[in-house]
Design an enzyme around this catalytic site. Structure first.
Site, mmCIF file in Angstrom:
data_model
loop_
_atom_site.group_PDB
_atom_site.id
_atom_site.type_symbol
_atom_site.label_atom_id
_atom_site.label_comp_id
_atom_site.label_asym_id
_atom_site.label_seq_id
_atom_site.Cartn_x
_atom_site.Cartn_y
_atom_site.Cartn_z
ATOM 1 N N ARG A 92 0.794 -1.339 0.264
ATOM 2 C CA ARG A 92 0.136 0.028 0.029
ATOM 3 C C ARG A 92 0.831 1.275 0.166
ATOM 4 N NH1 ARG A 92 -3.957 -0.642 4.246
ATOM 5 N NH2 ARG A 92 -4.848 -1.907 2.615
ATOM 6 N N TYR A 93 1.831 1.232 0.879
ATOM 7 C CA TYR A 93 2.684 2.489 0.956
ATOM 8 C C TYR A 93 4.067 2.114 0.211
ATOM 9 C CZ TYR A 93 0.354 3.366 5.419
ATOM 10 O OH TYR A 93 -0.629 3.717 6.402
ATOM 11 N N ARG A 100 7.026 0.264 1.924
ATOM 12 C CA ARG A 100 6.879 -1.169 3.069
ATOM 13 C C ARG A 100 5.600 -2.220 2.621
ATOM 14 N NH1 ARG A 100 5.539 3.882 4.734
ATOM 15 N NH2 ARG A 100 4.035 4.058 6.605
ATOM 16 N N CYS A 153 -3.024 -18.258 15.230
ATOM 17 C CA CYS A 153 -2.480 -17.284 16.082
ATOM 18 C C CYS A 153 -2.684 -18.037 17.485
ATOM 19 C CB CYS A 153 -3.488 -15.978 16.388
ATOM 20 S SG CYS A 153 -3.544 -15.026 14.847
ATOM 21 N N CYS A 199 -8.835 -13.366 18.463
ATOM 22 C CA CYS A 199 -9.303 -12.255 19.175
ATOM 23 C C CYS A 199 -10.532 -11.892 18.405
ATOM 24 C CB CYS A 199 -8.351 -11.033 19.100
ATOM 25 S SG CYS A 199 -6.711 -11.400 19.642
ATOM 26 N N CYS A 243 -10.747 -9.028 15.851
ATOM 27 C CA CYS A 243 -9.584 -8.847 14.880
ATOM 28 C C CYS A 243 -10.047 -8.240 13.650
ATOM 29 C CB CYS A 243 -9.040 -10.554 14.521
ATOM 30 S SG CYS A 243 -7.750 -10.397 13.424
ATOM 31 N N ARG A 259 -8.607 -8.785 10.723
ATOM 32 C CA ARG A 259 -8.620 -9.941 9.464
ATOM 33 C C ARG A 259 -9.342 -11.223 9.911
ATOM 34 N NH1 ARG A 259 -2.662 -8.911 9.366
ATOM 35 N NH2 ARG A 259 -2.602 -6.840 8.401
ATOM 36 N N ASP A 262 -11.193 -1.057 13.454
ATOM 37 C CA ASP A 262 -11.680 -0.817 11.913
ATOM 38 C C ASP A 262 -13.214 -1.330 11.657
ATOM 39 O OD1 ASP A 262 -9.241 -0.195 10.864
ATOM 40 O OD2 ASP A 262 -8.440 -2.190 11.109
ATOM 41 N N ASP A 277 -7.200 3.723 10.454
ATOM 42 C CA ASP A 277 -6.789 3.227 9.350
ATOM 43 C C ASP A 277 -8.055 3.508 7.949
ATOM 44 O OD1 ASP A 277 -4.950 1.941 7.611
ATOM 45 O OD2 ASP A 277 -4.804 0.290 8.906
ATOM 46 N N LYS A 330 -2.710 4.701 7.339
ATOM 47 C CA LYS A 330 -3.150 5.202 8.825
ATOM 48 C C LYS A 330 -3.284 6.884 8.738
ATOM 49 C CE LYS A 330 -0.995 1.116 10.349
ATOM 50 N NZ LYS A 330 -0.489 0.718 9.311
#
Ligand SMILES: *Cc1c(COP(=O)(O)O)cnc(C)c1O
Ligand code: SF4
Length: 353
Positions: free
Chosen positions: A91-92, A95, A104, A108, A111, A113, A271, A308, A315
Site C-alpha cells: 500500500r505504501y 513497505r 494465532c 481475538c 480482529c 483479519r 476498523d 486506518d 493510517k
C-alpha cells in the site's frame, strides 16, 4: 515437549471445551464459532478472572458478532485490492505487509483479519516463495512487516527460513514482525528463538497489549528477552469498548509497558470489520484518552492514535487540537491542563520577516 507446544496442544478450540469451563450458552457459542472460530490457549485463559471481564471479552465469542450494523465490511482496508500476489499488501511505496500464517495463539474477537485468521485456505501452498519473489523483484521495498495470523506460531526452523531469506534481499533495510505471541503465549519466546532473530538485525517487533492485566511476570520475561536480544519492541493497542476505552486503564497500560521496556507505538481506532462493531468506540473517546495520556506520562508513553482509512488510504493520526488561534504573529496553544500560552509564529531569520 516444550511448554509453549503443550499450551498450543491444550488450547480451547471448540464450543464444547469452552462450555466445560464456563457457564455459557452452548448453542449461541456454536452459531458464532461456525463463522468465526474460537481459540484460547490455557495461559491466556488463566488471565480471565470473571466472565465479561476485559480478558474474557477479547476471546470469548459473543452473539453480537453476527449482527450486521451497516457500518462494516469483510475487508474494509482493501488489503486484498492492494495485493498483486496473494498475501503481500503493498500500500505504501516503501513497505509491505507479508501474511505468512493463518494461526494465532488466540483468536481475538475484534480482529481486523477475521475474514482470514483460522482459515488454512488463506495460505496457498507456495505462499512464502511467492511473497519472497515479489519482495525481491521490487527494489523500492525497504521495510517488510511479517504478519498473519501470527508468524511466531511457526516452528523455529520456518521462522529462521522466512526472516533469513528476507535478510538476504539486499534492498530490504528493516524487517519487522507483528505478533501477539509475547502477550498471549509468552512461553513461545525461548532463548533459541531469540538467538535466531538476533542474527537478522535491524529487526523490530511490534506486539499487541490491550489491557494492563496482560502485563504479567510471563509477558515481562518474554519482552525482556527480546529487548535483551537487541530487538526494539513496540506496542499496537486497539481501542476496544468495555476493554480499554477508559483513560485510567490506558494510562495504567502505557506506564506498565514502559516498565517492561515496551514502547507504545499506536492506538488503533477499531476498523469497520464485520463481526466487531460492538467493540468500536466513538472518535471522541479516543481523543479523550490521548488527552489524558499527554502531560500525565512521558512522551515515551504516548502512542499515535490512528484511524486506518477505509478503502486502503493508510493510517491517519488524530490529535486533540491544541491550537486556540493562529495568525502571522502568534499562535495560541492550550496545554494538557487547559491553560493557554502564546508563542510567536515567526522567526527573526524568516525571509519575509
Ligand atoms: C500499518 C501498515 C504498514 C506499516 O505502517 P507503519 O506506520 O510503518 O508501522 C504497512 N503496510 C500496511 C498495509 C499497513 O496497514
Ligand atoms: S493475534 Fe492478531 S491476527 Fe491473530 S486474531 Fe488476534 S488480532 Fe487477529
Amino acid at each position: 515437549m516444550e511448554e509453549w507446544k503443550k499450551l498450543v496442544r491444550d488450547t480451547v478450540n471448540t464450543p464444547e471445551k469452552l462450555a466445560a469451563i464456563f457457564d455459557v450458552d452452548l448453542d449461541e457459542i456454536k452459531r458464532v464459532h461456525d463463522v468465526f472460530p474460537i481459540r484460547i490457549n490455557p495461559y491466556y485463559l488463566s488471565l480471565i478472572e470473571e466472565p465479561g471481564d476485559p480478558i474474557w471479552k477479547q476471546v470469548v465469542p459473543d452473539p453480537k458478532e453476527l449482527i450486521r450494523t451497516g457500518f462494516e465490511e469483510d475487508d474494509p482496508l482493501g488489503e486484498e485490492d492492494d495485493s498483486l500476489v496473494p498475501n503481500v499488501t503493498h500500500r505504501y511505496p516503501d513497505r509491505v505487509l507479508f501474511y505468512v500464517n493463518y494461526m494465532c495463539p488466540i483468536y481475538c474477537r475484534f480482529c481486523t483479519r477475521k475474514r482470514k485468521v483460522g482459515d488454512p485456505d488463506s495460505i496457498p501452498d507456495n505462499n512464502i516463495e511467492m511473497g519472497l519473489d515479489y519482495i525481491r523483484s521490487h527494489p523500492e521495498i525497504r521495510d517488510v512487516i511479517i504478519s498473519g495470523g501470527d508468524s511466531m506460531m511457526l516452528t523455529d526452523r520456518k521462522i529462521d527460513y522466512i526472516v533469513g531469506s528476507l535478510r538476504d534481499i539486499e534492498h530490504l533495510e528493516i524487517i519487522r514482525i507483528g505478533s501477539r505471541v509475547p502477550v498471549t503465549l509468552p512461553q513461545r519466546i525461548t532463548p533459541e528463538l531469540c538467538a535466531i532473530l538476533k542474527q537478522y538485525h535491524p529487526f523490530y517487533i511490534n506486539t499487541h497489549f490491550n489491557h494492563p492485566r496482560e502485563v504479567t511476570p510471563e509477558t515481562e520475561k518474554a519482552c525482556g528477552m527480546l529487548v535483551d536480544a537487541g530487538i526494539p519492541v513496540g506496542n499496537q493497542a486497539v481501542l476496544l469498548r468495555g476493554v480499554n476505552d477508559d483513560p485510567t486503564v490506558m494510562v495504567d497500560l502505557m506506564k506498565k509497558l514502559l516498565k517492561i521496556r515496551v514502547r507504545p507505538y499506536y492506538i488503533y481506532q477499531a476498523d469497520l470489520v464485520y463481526g466487531t462493531d460492538h467493540f468500536r468506540t466513538s472518535i471522541k473517546t479516543g481523543l479523550e484518552i490521548v488527552s489524558a495520556l499527554r502531560g500525565h506520562i512521558s512522551g515515551l508513553g504516548v502512542p499515535h492514535y490512528v484511524v486506518d482509512a477505509p478503502g486502503g488510504g493508510g493510517k491517519i493520526a488524530l490529535i486533540p487540537d491544541p491550537v486556540v488561534s493562529f495568525d502571522d504573529e502568534e499562535i495560541r496553544l492550550k496545554n494538557y491542563e487547559g491553560n493557554t500560552y502564546s508563542y510567536p509564529s515567526t522567526s527573526f531569520y524568516d525571509e519575509d520577516w
